[in-house]
Design a protein around this motif. Structure first.
Motif, PDB file in Angstrom:
ATOM      1  N   CYS A  64      -4.368   2.530   7.715  1.00  8.71           N
ATOM      2  CA  CYS A  64      -5.140   1.353   7.451  1.00  8.71           C
ATOM      3  C   CYS A  64      -6.349   1.580   6.473  1.00  8.71           C
ATOM      4  O   CYS A  64      -7.171   1.062   6.613  1.00  8.71           O
ATOM      5  CB  CYS A  64      -5.698   0.558   8.701  1.00  8.71           C
ATOM      6  N   LEU A  91      -7.813   0.863   2.948  1.00  5.72           N
ATOM      7  CA  LEU A  91      -7.811  -0.249   2.062  1.00  5.72           C
ATOM      8  C   LEU A  91      -8.190   0.321   0.769  1.00  5.72           C
ATOM      9  O   LEU A  91      -8.076  -0.436  -0.444  1.00  5.72           O
ATOM     10  CB  LEU A  91      -8.798  -1.073   2.428  1.00  5.72           C
ATOM     11  N   THR A  92      -8.351   1.610   0.385  1.00  6.84           N
ATOM     12  CA  THR A  92      -8.344   2.102  -0.977  1.00  6.84           C
ATOM     13  C   THR A  92      -7.012   2.510  -1.765  1.00  6.84           C
ATOM     14  O   THR A  92      -6.768   2.879  -2.684  1.00  6.84           O
ATOM     15  CB  THR A  92      -9.217   3.466  -0.820  1.00  6.84           C
ATOM     16  N   ILE A 148      -1.928  -6.738  -4.192  1.00  4.20           N
ATOM     17  CA  ILE A 148      -2.453  -7.608  -2.929  1.00  4.20           C
ATOM     18  C   ILE A 148      -2.363  -9.323  -3.187  1.00  4.20           C
ATOM     19  O   ILE A 148      -2.475  -9.455  -4.463  1.00  4.20           O
ATOM     20  CB  ILE A 148      -3.946  -7.482  -2.520  1.00  4.20           C
ATOM     21  N   THR A 157      -5.230  -6.744   4.828  1.00  3.75           N
ATOM     22  CA  THR A 157      -6.463  -6.241   4.517  1.00  3.75           C
ATOM     23  C   THR A 157      -7.780  -6.836   5.227  1.00  3.75           C
ATOM     24  O   THR A 157      -8.977  -6.157   5.135  1.00  3.75           O
ATOM     25  CB  THR A 157      -6.919  -6.225   3.033  1.00  3.75           C
ATOM     26  N   LYS A 165       1.169  -4.765  10.148  1.00  2.55           N
ATOM     27  CA  LYS A 165       1.687  -4.177   9.102  1.00  2.55           C
ATOM     28  C   LYS A 165       3.140  -3.817   9.466  1.00  2.55           C
ATOM     29  O   LYS A 165       3.558  -3.730  10.400  1.00  2.55           O
ATOM     30  CB  LYS A 165       0.930  -2.611   8.945  1.00  2.55           C
ATOM     31  N   GLY A 192      -2.064   4.608   2.970  1.00  2.00           N
ATOM     32  CA  GLY A 192      -2.695   3.250   3.299  1.00  2.00           C
ATOM     33  C   GLY A 192      -2.008   2.621   4.700  1.00  2.00           C
ATOM     34  O   GLY A 192      -2.685   1.989   5.565  1.00  2.00           O
ATOM     35  N   CYS A 207      -4.970  -4.783  10.424  1.00  2.00           N
ATOM     36  CA  CYS A 207      -4.152  -3.601  10.354  1.00  2.00           C
ATOM     37  C   CYS A 207      -3.931  -2.632  11.579  1.00  2.00           C
ATOM     38  O   CYS A 207      -2.916  -2.442  12.070  1.00  2.00           O
ATOM     39  CB  CYS A 207      -4.439  -2.878   8.969  1.00  2.00           C
ATOM     40  N   ILE A 257      -4.406   0.462  -2.030  1.00  2.00           N
ATOM     41  CA  ILE A 257      -3.702  -0.601  -2.125  1.00  2.00           C
ATOM     42  C   ILE A 257      -2.891  -0.692  -3.630  1.00  2.00           C
ATOM     43  O   ILE A 257      -3.629  -0.378  -4.690  1.00  2.00           O
ATOM     44  CB  ILE A 257      -4.685  -1.976  -2.185  1.00  2.00           C
ATOM     45  N   VAL A 315       0.790  -0.988   0.001  1.00  2.00           N
ATOM     46  CA  VAL A 315       0.005  -0.076   0.015  1.00  2.00           C
ATOM     47  C   VAL A 315       0.803   1.352  -0.040  1.00  2.00           C
ATOM     48  O   VAL A 315       2.054   1.006   0.172  1.00  2.00           O
ATOM     49  CB  VAL A 315      -0.794  -0.010   1.079  1.00  2.00           C
TER      50      VAL A 315
END
Length: 259
Positions: free
Chosen positions: A83, A85-86, A91, A112, A122, A79, A117, A88, A75
Motif C-alpha cells: 500500500c 502511495l509513492t 490515478i 489511495t 485493492k 505499491g 488499501c 502510483i 500501482v
C-alpha cells in the motif's frame, strides 16, 4: 475463525450480485465492472472476482464508486503489496474510472484514500497470454488396463467458455453442465483456469460435501489447462483446495460409465 469465514463469504456474495449485473448502454463484454469499496475483509471478494473474470489485452476495467469517497490508482507490485502511495503509475478520482489492460501480465490497483488499501481495497488483475501452450494428452487406459486410444474418446471442456471458476450460480451451474453430457471410461476432462489463483482437486465424496479438501485431496492439478483422464467407472468428485471457493460453488461431480 468459522464466523470470519462466513462473514467473508457473505461479503463476497453481495459484491458478486452487484458487480455481475450489466449496466445497459454503457458496458459490453470487453468491460469488467468493479464495485469499488472499502468494506472490512473486501480483499477476499476482490481476489475471487478477479479469478473468475476472463481478461484479454485491451479489455477495460471500470471502477464504480461514490464521488469523493475513493480513488482508483494503478500501482506497481510493491505499491500493491505494501500500500505504498509513492508507487502510483496513474490515478483516477472521478467515477466511473476506466483503465485499459494494454499488455499481458498482472496489473495492480488500489484506493489511495488513507487506510483503504490496508483495509483490503485493492485488486490484482492478470491478463494471460492469449496463446497458452497445450498439454499433451496421454493415451487413456481403462480400469482393466486396456489401451483405449483407438476407441472413441470424448474430451470435455469443463464449464465450456466459462471455464473452471467459482460461479454466481453455485455448484448448480456445474451440475447442469454435467447433466447434459455422457461420460465414459477413457474420456478426458480439461479444466481451464487462471494459474496461481485456481487449481483442481480430485477428492473423496466426503471432502466434496464438506469442502474439506486440503488434507483429503487424492490429486491436485495446479497448471492450466489441467487434463484428467477418467480411468474408472463411478462417481468422480472435483473441487478446489481453496475452501472459500469450494463454498462458493466451485464443485463438479461426474458419473462415469464403463465401455
Amino acid at each position: 475463525m468459522v464466523q470470519l469465514r462466513k462473514m467473508a463469504l457473505s461479503i463476497a456474495m453481495i459484491v458478486f450480485l452487484v458487480i455481475q449485473k450489466p449496466v445497459a448502454g454503457f458496458f459490453n463484454e470487453r468491460t469488467h465492472i468493479v464495485l469499488w469499496t472499502s468494506l472490512p475483509g473486501i480483499s477476499v471478494p476482490y481476489r475471487i472476482w478477479s479469478s473468475i473474470q476472463r481478461f484479454s489485452v485491451n479489455d477495460n476495467v471500470v471502477f464504480v464508486f461514490p464521488q469523493g469517497l475513493h480513488t482508483a490508482a494503478e500501482v506497481t507490485k510493491e505499491g500493491y503489496d505494501n500500500c505504498n502511495l509513492t508507487e502510483i503509475i496513474s490515478i483516477e478520482a472521478a467515477s466511473p474510472a476506466t483503465f485499459n489492460l494494454e499488455s499481458v501480465g498482472t496489473h495492480y490497483y488500489i484506493c489511495t484514500v488513507a487506510g483503504h488499501c490496508r483495509m483490503g481495497q485493492k485488486v490484482a488483475i492478470t491478463v494471460p497470454d492469449t496463446a497458452p501452450k497445450q498439454l499433451a494428452t496421454p493415451a487413456p487406459v481403462s480400469s482393466s488396463g486396456k489401451d483405449m486410444s483407438d476407441d472413441a474418446v470424448t474430451t470435455h471442456i469443463v464449464g465450456d467458455e466459462f471455464g473452471w471458476s467459482p460461479s454466481s450460480g453455485g455448484a448448480s451451474d456445474y451440475k447442469a453442465w454435467a447433466s447434459n453430457r455422457i461420460f465414459l471410461v477413457g474420456d478426458v476432462l480439461v479444466f481451464k483456469f487462471v494459474n496461481k489463483l485456481q487449481d483442481v482437486a480430485l477428492v473423496p465424496k466426503s471432502a466434496y460435501e464438506n469442502c474439506d479438501t486440503k488434507k483429503s485431496a487424492i490429486a491436485v492439478y495446479k497448471t492450466s489447462p489441467a487434463t484428467v483422464i477418467l480411468n474408472s467407472a463411478g462417481y468422480h468428485y472435483f473441487t478446489t483446495t481453496n475452501p472459500l471457493m469450494c463454498d462458493f460453488g466451485q464443485q463438479l461431480v461426474v458419473n462415469v460409465r464403463g465401455r
